[in-house]
Scaffold this active site. Sequence first.
Site, mmCIF file in Angstrom:
data_model
loop_
_atom_site.group_PDB
_atom_site.id
_atom_site.type_symbol
_atom_site.label_atom_id
_atom_site.label_comp_id
_atom_site.label_asym_id
_atom_site.label_seq_id
_atom_site.Cartn_x
_atom_site.Cartn_y
_atom_site.Cartn_z
ATOM 1 N N ASP A 159 -9.695 -0.918 -1.646
ATOM 2 C CA ASP A 159 -10.282 -0.457 -0.387
ATOM 3 C C ASP A 159 -9.645 0.855 0.063
ATOM 4 O O ASP A 159 -10.083 1.458 1.045
ATOM 5 C CB ASP A 159 -10.201 -1.524 0.698
ATOM 6 C CG ASP A 159 -8.783 -1.987 1.003
ATOM 7 O OD1 ASP A 159 -7.828 -1.485 0.365
ATOM 8 O OD2 ASP A 159 -8.619 -2.854 1.882
ATOM 9 N N SER A 160 -8.656 1.330 -0.698
ATOM 10 C CA SER A 160 -8.132 2.681 -0.494
ATOM 11 C C SER A 160 -9.217 3.727 -0.674
ATOM 12 O O SER A 160 -9.035 4.884 -0.285
ATOM 13 C CB SER A 160 -6.979 2.955 -1.469
ATOM 14 O OG SER A 160 -7.346 2.604 -2.800
ATOM 15 N N ASP A 192 -11.158 -5.237 -4.221
ATOM 16 C CA ASP A 192 -10.560 -5.598 -2.942
ATOM 17 C C ASP A 192 -11.579 -6.234 -2.006
ATOM 18 O O ASP A 192 -12.727 -5.772 -1.901
ATOM 19 C CB ASP A 192 -9.987 -4.355 -2.252
ATOM 20 C CG ASP A 192 -8.499 -4.186 -2.480
ATOM 21 O OD1 ASP A 192 -7.822 -5.164 -2.843
ATOM 22 O OD2 ASP A 192 -8.008 -3.054 -2.295
ATOM 23 N N LYS A 199 -9.171 -9.278 -4.776
ATOM 24 C CA LYS A 199 -7.815 -9.167 -4.231
ATOM 25 C C LYS A 199 -7.891 -9.278 -2.724
ATOM 26 O O LYS A 199 -8.794 -8.694 -2.100
ATOM 27 C CB LYS A 199 -7.137 -7.850 -4.623
ATOM 28 C CG LYS A 199 -5.686 -7.750 -4.094
ATOM 29 C CD LYS A 199 -4.964 -6.554 -4.679
ATOM 30 C CE LYS A 199 -5.358 -5.244 -4.032
ATOM 31 N NZ LYS A 199 -4.953 -5.173 -2.595
ATOM 32 N N GLU A 201 -5.261 -9.521 0.966
ATOM 33 C CA GLU A 201 -3.936 -9.300 1.528
ATOM 34 C C GLU A 201 -3.509 -10.495 2.368
ATOM 35 O O GLU A 201 -4.337 -11.195 2.947
ATOM 36 C CB GLU A 201 -3.930 -8.033 2.390
ATOM 37 C CG GLU A 201 -4.229 -6.764 1.614
ATOM 38 C CD GLU A 201 -4.190 -5.523 2.502
ATOM 39 O OE1 GLU A 201 -3.804 -5.634 3.681
ATOM 40 O OE2 GLU A 201 -4.553 -4.438 2.002
ATOM 41 N N GLU A 251 3.797 -4.506 -2.381
ATOM 42 C CA GLU A 251 3.721 -3.111 -1.962
ATOM 43 C C GLU A 251 4.760 -2.773 -0.901
ATOM 44 O O GLU A 251 4.956 -3.518 0.063
ATOM 45 C CB GLU A 251 2.330 -2.780 -1.401
ATOM 46 C CG GLU A 251 2.215 -1.330 -0.934
ATOM 47 C CD GLU A 251 0.813 -0.904 -0.563
ATOM 48 O OE1 GLU A 251 0.637 0.276 -0.177
ATOM 49 O OE2 GLU A 251 -0.113 -1.738 -0.665
#
Length: 291
Positions: free
Chosen positions: A68-69, A107, A137, A139, A206
């Site tokens: 999602d970056s 993501d 993925k 978080e 991270e």
Amino acid sequence: MSTTFTIDSATSRANPVSAPMKRLTVPAIRKRKTEIAAGAEPLVMLTAYTVRNAQLLDPHCDLLLVGDSLGQVIYGLPSTVPVTLDMMAAHGAAVVRGSFHAVVVIDMPFGSYEASPEKAFESAAWLLKQTGAAAVKLEGGAAMAPTVGFLSERGIPVMAHVGLTPQAVNALGGYGARGRTKAEADKIVADAKAVADAGAFALVIEGVVEPIAVAITQAIQCPTIGIGASAQCDGQVLVAEDMLGLFERTPRFVKRFDDMAGHISKAAATYAADVRSRAFPGPEQTYAPKD
């Protein structure tokens, strides 16, 4: 959106088309934990958002992350928070089409999975159907462990993500390294164990102080992939554009392996000069009438 679309190598600019080969699998990635402990090479992961980047990066990577970056890298957004499922699906499908070797992980964007395991399953299943990716993925630590378990038990492989979690930037107050206090360090380690025990097949760590990454890597049974963490993780990931030197700012944890921004700027300057001097297009780039 079709994931069976084949690039026409006779007309597409996205050449060369990748040669077919057997794609890695999620179980093969998970198995690498014991192999790496026995001396095998670490896992290699980079982000990819387009067909062409996927084609170029895929032969060198075990995993490609449609991160999602892309919100910041592709769309110029201030954070990953505004990224949508539709955005992830469009880029995820492109990366799957452009790759043939690496496991493609996509993501889950902010707001698509936190409300409940059922909501997460709905979002994840839709993403995998739309893209053909192998895994998602998400978080979060212990709070997300039930969701990781819910998805894993229903056939959706999950890569977890602890430490600095960019989607929580508003709550964290920035992108600084995490785990500088004992309490925060203990929580990050506990979060990692919780999602690993819940069934995550791999774990991104991270932006943490190095001892945390080492402790997690030694404590859990799935591979760890570091970004701003430690060389002792089971693998590493970077945003490809950071690694290639496409941005002026270089975070502490990034090594620039080239200066692609400089190459592109130089090429654009040369092109502009040739256009303004009428050196381009020349006879080689124009069509003459047939006799």
